[in-house]
Scaffold this motif. Structure first.
Motif, PDB file in Angstrom:
ATOM      1  N   VAL A  70       0.847  -1.202   0.000  1.00 24.45           N
ATOM      2  CA  VAL A  70       0.000   0.000   0.000  1.00 24.45           C
ATOM      3  C   VAL A  70       0.881   1.251   0.000  1.00 24.45           C
ATOM      4  O   VAL A  70       0.602   2.230  -0.713  1.00 24.45           O
ATOM      5  N   GLN A  71       1.941   1.217   0.801  1.00 25.39           N
ATOM      6  CA  GLN A  71       2.855   2.362   0.856  1.00 25.39           C
ATOM      7  C   GLN A  71       3.420   2.674  -0.535  1.00 25.39           C
ATOM      8  O   GLN A  71       3.512   3.846  -0.937  1.00 25.39           O
ATOM      9  N   THR A  72       3.790   1.626  -1.277  1.00 24.34           N
ATOM     10  CA  THR A  72       4.330   1.821  -2.625  1.00 24.34           C
ATOM     11  C   THR A  72       3.304   2.486  -3.536  1.00 24.34           C
ATOM     12  O   THR A  72       3.616   3.446  -4.266  1.00 24.34           O
ATOM     13  N   ALA A  73       2.052   1.988  -3.493  1.00 25.91           N
ATOM     14  CA  ALA A  73       1.006   2.558  -4.345  1.00 25.91           C
ATOM     15  C   ALA A  73       0.704   4.002  -3.962  1.00 25.91           C
ATOM     16  O   ALA A  73       0.484   4.864  -4.830  1.00 25.91           O
ATOM     17  N   VAL A  74       0.697   4.290  -2.672  1.00 22.83           N
ATOM     18  CA  VAL A  74       0.450   5.658  -2.197  1.00 22.83           C
ATOM     19  C   VAL A  74       1.554   6.595  -2.679  1.00 22.83           C
ATOM     20  O   VAL A  74       1.299   7.694  -3.194  1.00 22.83           O
ATOM     21  N   THR A  75       2.798   6.163  -2.544  1.00 19.73           N
ATOM     22  CA  THR A  75       3.941   7.003  -2.926  1.00 19.73           C
ATOM     23  C   THR A  75       3.976   7.241  -4.427  1.00 19.73           C
ATOM     24  O   THR A  75       4.188   8.378  -4.889  1.00 19.73           O
ATOM     25  N   GLU A  76       3.785   6.171  -5.212  1.00 19.36           N
ATOM     26  CA  GLU A  76       3.855   6.306  -6.672  1.00 19.36           C
ATOM     27  C   GLU A  76       2.814   7.277  -7.209  1.00 19.36           C
ATOM     28  O   GLU A  76       3.037   7.948  -8.219  1.00 19.36           O
ATOM     29  N   ASN A  77       1.638   7.346  -6.562  1.00 19.75           N
ATOM     30  CA  ASN A  77       0.544   8.182  -7.065  1.00 19.75           C
ATOM     31  C   ASN A  77       0.369   9.471  -6.262  1.00 19.75           C
ATOM     32  O   ASN A  77      -0.628  10.182  -6.448  1.00 19.75           O
ATOM     33  N   LYS A  78       1.362   9.758  -5.368  1.00 14.91           N
ATOM     34  CA  LYS A  78       1.320  10.985  -4.566  1.00 14.91           C
ATOM     35  C   LYS A  78      -0.013  11.139  -3.844  1.00 14.91           C
ATOM     36  O   LYS A  78      -0.611  12.213  -3.783  1.00 14.91           O
ATOM     37  N   PHE A  79      -0.482  10.029  -3.317  1.00 12.99           N
ATOM     38  CA  PHE A  79      -1.760  10.016  -2.603  1.00 12.99           C
ATOM     39  C   PHE A  79      -1.528  10.373  -1.142  1.00 12.99           C
ATOM     40  O   PHE A  79      -0.453  10.138  -0.580  1.00 12.99           O
ATOM     41  N   ASP A  80      -2.557  10.938  -0.530  1.00 10.80           N
ATOM     42  CA  ASP A  80      -2.475  11.349   0.868  1.00 10.80           C
ATOM     43  C   ASP A  80      -3.037  10.232   1.753  1.00 10.80           C
ATOM     44  O   ASP A  80      -4.199   9.851   1.630  1.00 10.80           O
ATOM     45  N   TRP A  81      -2.190   9.704   2.643  1.00  6.62           N
ATOM     46  CA  TRP A  81      -2.629   8.619   3.529  1.00  6.62           C
ATOM     47  C   TRP A  81      -3.902   8.986   4.292  1.00  6.62           C
ATOM     48  O   TRP A  81      -4.749   8.119   4.564  1.00  6.62           O
ATOM     49  N   SER A  82      -4.060  10.233   4.648  1.00 11.19           N
ATOM     50  CA  SER A  82      -5.215  10.630   5.465  1.00 11.19           C
ATOM     51  C   SER A  82      -6.530  10.543   4.709  1.00 11.19           C
ATOM     52  O   SER A  82      -7.607  10.634   5.303  1.00 11.19           O
ATOM     53  N   LEU A  83      -6.449  10.368   3.372  1.00 12.78           N
ATOM     54  CA  LEU A  83      -7.670  10.234   2.570  1.00 12.78           C
ATOM     55  C   LEU A  83      -8.028   8.769   2.289  1.00 12.78           C
ATOM     56  O   LEU A  83      -9.011   8.497   1.593  1.00 12.78           O
ATOM     57  N   LEU A  84      -7.238   7.857   2.839  1.00 13.00           N
ATOM     58  CA  LEU A  84      -7.455   6.443   2.557  1.00 13.00           C
ATOM     59  C   LEU A  84      -8.261   5.771   3.678  1.00 13.00           C
ATOM     60  O   LEU A  84      -7.992   5.972   4.862  1.00 13.00           O
ATOM     61  N   THR A  85      -9.255   4.982   3.273  1.00 17.18           N
ATOM     62  CA  THR A  85     -10.019   4.146   4.208  1.00 17.18           C
ATOM     63  C   THR A  85      -9.815   2.687   3.824  1.00 17.18           C
ATOM     64  O   THR A  85      -9.931   2.332   2.642  1.00 17.18           O
ATOM     65  N   ILE A  86      -9.488   1.866   4.786  1.00 10.23           N
ATOM     66  CA  ILE A  86      -9.347   0.427   4.569  1.00 10.23           C
ATOM     67  C   ILE A  86     -10.619  -0.246   5.077  1.00 10.23           C
ATOM     68  O   ILE A  86     -10.942  -0.157   6.278  1.00 10.23           O
ATOM     69  N   GLU A  87     -11.362  -0.884   4.184  1.00 10.91           N
ATOM     70  CA  GLU A  87     -12.619  -1.531   4.565  1.00 10.91           C
ATOM     71  C   GLU A  87     -12.396  -3.026   4.774  1.00 10.91           C
ATOM     72  O   GLU A  87     -11.835  -3.708   3.909  1.00 10.91           O
ATOM     73  N   VAL A  88     -12.859  -3.516   5.934  1.00 14.26           N
ATOM     74  CA  VAL A  88     -12.763  -4.944   6.254  1.00 14.26           C
ATOM     75  C   VAL A  88     -14.108  -5.405   6.805  1.00 14.26           C
ATOM     76  O   VAL A  88     -14.859  -4.623   7.388  1.00 14.26           O
ATOM     77  N   THR A  89     -14.397  -6.671   6.624  1.00 17.20           N
ATOM     78  CA  THR A  89     -15.640  -7.234   7.164  1.00 17.20           C
ATOM     79  C   THR A  89     -15.396  -7.764   8.570  1.00 17.20           C
ATOM     80  O   THR A  89     -14.259  -7.999   8.985  1.00 17.20           O
ATOM     81  N   GLU A  90     -16.489  -7.977   9.304  1.00 18.40           N
ATOM     82  CA  GLU A  90     -16.373  -8.549  10.649  1.00 18.40           C
ATOM     83  C   GLU A  90     -15.704  -9.912  10.611  1.00 18.40           C
ATOM     84  O   GLU A  90     -14.922 -10.263  11.494  1.00 18.40           O
TER      85      GLU A  90
END
Length: 602
Positions: A454-474
């Motif tokens: 995830v860190q690699t994808a965020v860095t390559e696309n200059k994405f802001d970590w604070s805008l990312l939500t990780i969705e998981v099921t119970e």
């Protein structure tokens, strides 16, 4: 046991199974050739754990009988064997006697037999060639040879018995290794080995059947693991009883069973009857457990050779039929149909999926998440779509098997993640502060390297970590708080991402997760939203959920909103965000540039 060696008749090899026949013949023939005896008599009274009985060897005819009688009539004493209650006769000394005209008899005790027994060997000689000292010495030496042969035989007989015992023990241990300890059926490895052997043996027609207990995890949670074990054993016995002799029945693991059973030619109707009998047998047996809503199974089957000749092919096709049965509502039997069930075949779908990745046919779609108070677009949930050869987009429900295979599931997540970040970077600016919610699987979070992906994808696309939500099921969160999933979520959260608990209320142990797991956002399942129109009780449940989240300082997102009335009701309850077709259908990446920033909320 008494054996008699005759002059012109060899012992039968099957006489005693211990090789005494060969030993007796060897001693007799050697004595006649080496020391010139006219007749030989050997008597051994054997003892010991092997219980070999007694051996009597005589030369044929009157002279042989006389020699035998001389041997057993020699001076003997009675003695007790060491550590034994058995009394035996011990031949004590060498005896020499002249009998009849021209014949000398000589008896030599077999003194070295010790605990293995007692005995003597007697010889008859022509008196004209008798030389007392030399003959006695030769016979004494020969007796030593006979003793050595007997002791070697006795030791070998004991060794054979020990080997037989060890062989029996090894066979028992091997069988134990083949058995599933709980159900006493063949375990997974043994089932495969025996099924392959049956198919290779020239079987003409057979059925490969897979069974899965419906909602076994829920039953286990409701009634405990002890009941769950009793349930599995009851179902296993019922399955075994339902199929004819010659069938191979195994437990593949968990609550999944498999059967390979012979079929008569053209046995489709016969197979239908077997599956029906199996289902009813399971239901009758589980009634005795005294719990409601148990005894339901989903069954998938395929036929050999119609649907395949190899074990792996039959397994995959039966598994595909089983998942088709589950998709059709569970608690039914389905027989494999390649035209309908290939999409459930793990191997086939896996190949098609990897080819689709190469063609860029696995693409992200973006479903808007809307602020229910202002109508502002707050972000997007990323959804996976698979474009088939006709150009139609398949939904995840149509390729659900991808998420059962750890390699394919991780490949799907990485493909969608990189494509989604790329589409966002091209068509959305971080100044817009639109969040991106990424669905991840159990397999992703179990991989310690996932956070770095995830860190690699965020860095390559200059994405802001604070805008990312990780969705998981119970269900993904099932496990220990010290486990890898918990660590992965904490690491993602530490980098600035938020964690959303998806489909809340439809899984297991949701309140436990809210209390102890790293969660920031609660996504209320569509099931509760649909219930808004059905009465005050469903409304009360939803109000309680939203109130609890407010007290825990969680954001709340309502899924599957389809009407403006639902928007109004959720807003009145204090729900902050929502998503659903009432706002917009999921958008392709290239459509993000023309997205709506504000939606009418009625």
């Amino acid at each position: 046991m008494t054996l008699h060696a005759k002059e012109d008749a060899a012992f039968s090899p099957a006489a005693d199974g211990t090789g005494l026949d060969n030993l007796a013949t060897l001693i007799r023939d050697t004595a006649r050739m080496t020391i010139g005896a006219k007749a030989v008599a050997l008597v051994i009274e054997a003892e010991g754990a092997q219980d070999l009985g007694s051996l009597a060897l005589t030369t044929e005819g009157a002279l042989g009988q006389a020699t035998y009688e001389f041997c057993i009539g020699s001076d003997r004493v009675m003695c007790r064997a060491p550590n034994s209650d058995t009394t035996r006769r011990s031949f004590r000394q060498t005896q020499v006697q002249a009998i009849s005209t021209g014949t000398m008899m000589l008896s030599v005790p077999l003194a070295r037999l010790g605990e293995t027994g007692a005995g003597a060997i007697a010889f008859a000689f022509d008196q004209t060639g008798w030389q007392a000292d030399q003959t006695i010495a030769a016979c004494t030496n020969f007796a030593l040879i006979a003793e050595a042969l007997w002791l070697s035989h006795f030791a070998m007989a004991g060794l054979n018995l020990e080997v037989d015992s060890l062989t029996d023990r090894a066979a028992r241990l091997l069988r134990i290794a083949e058995i599933d300890a709980l159900t006493q059926l063949e375990n997974s490895a043994s089932f495969e080995d025996k099924a392959r052997a049956m198919l290779a043996s020239g079987a003409e027609n057979a059925a490969f059947i897979m069974l899965d207990i419906d909602r076994f995890k829920l039953v286990n949670d409701l009634y405990g693991h002890q009941f769950g074990d009793a349930y599995l054993k009851t179902v296993a016995k019922a399955i075994s009883a339902a199929f004819p002799k010659g069938s191979i029945v195994g437990r593949l693991g968990g609550d999944e069973f498999a059967v390979l059973t012979p079929l008569p030619p053209g046995g489709r109707a016969y197979l239908d009857g077997l599956l029906s009998r199996c289902r009813s047998g399971i239901q009758r047996a589980t009634v005795l457990l005294g719990k409601p809503d148990v005894g339901h199974v989903s069954i998938g089957a395929c036929q050999y050779p119609d649907h395949g000749r190899r074990y792996s092919t039959l397994y995959n096709n039966a598994d595909a039929a089983l998942y088709a049965a589950k998709d059709l509502g569970r608690s039914i039997s389905t027989i494999f149909n390649p035209l309908q069930h290939d999409r459930y075949n793990d191997t086939e779908v896996g190949k098609q999926f990897l080819a689709a990745v190469q063609r860029d046919d696995i693409t992200p779609y973006f479903q808007p998440i809307v602020d229910l108070n202002s109508g502002q677009c707050a972000g997007f949930e990323v959804l996976a779509r698979w474009r088939d050869s006709s150009g139609r987009n398949l939904s995840p429900a149509e390729f659900s098997m991808i998420f059962r295979d750890h390699t394919l599931a991780e490949k799907m997540t990485r493909t969608i993640m990189h494509r989604a970040f790329g589409d966002y970077a091209r068509h959305v600016t971080t100044k817009d502060r639109l969040r991106l919610a990424l669905n991840v699987t159990f397999f992703d979070l179990m991989n310690p390297e996932f956070v770095f992906e995830v860190q690699t994808a965020v860095t390559e696309n200059k994405f802001d970590w604070s805008l990312l939500t990780i969705e998981v099921t119970e269900q993904t969160m099932l496990g220990e708080q010290t486990g890898q999933i918990f660590r992965s979520l904490n690491e993602l959260r530490a980098r600035g991402a938020k964690v959303a608990l998806d489909d809340f209320g439809t899984g297991y142990g949701g309140l436990r997760h809210l209390a102890h797991w790293p969660v920031d956002i609660l996504k209320v399942d569509k099931f509760f939203i649909d219930g808004l129109a059905s009465g005050s009780r469903d409304t009360a449940v939803l109000e309680a959920l939203i109130c609890m989240c407010q007290k825990l300082d969680y954001e709340v997102v309502a899924e599957g909103i389809e009407t403006t009335e639902q928007i109004a009701a959720l807003r009145d309850m204090g729900c902050q965000f929502g998503q659903g077709f009432v706002f917009d259908r999921p958008l392709a990446g290239e459509d993000l540039i023309e997205r709506r920033n504000v939606y009418g909320i009625g």
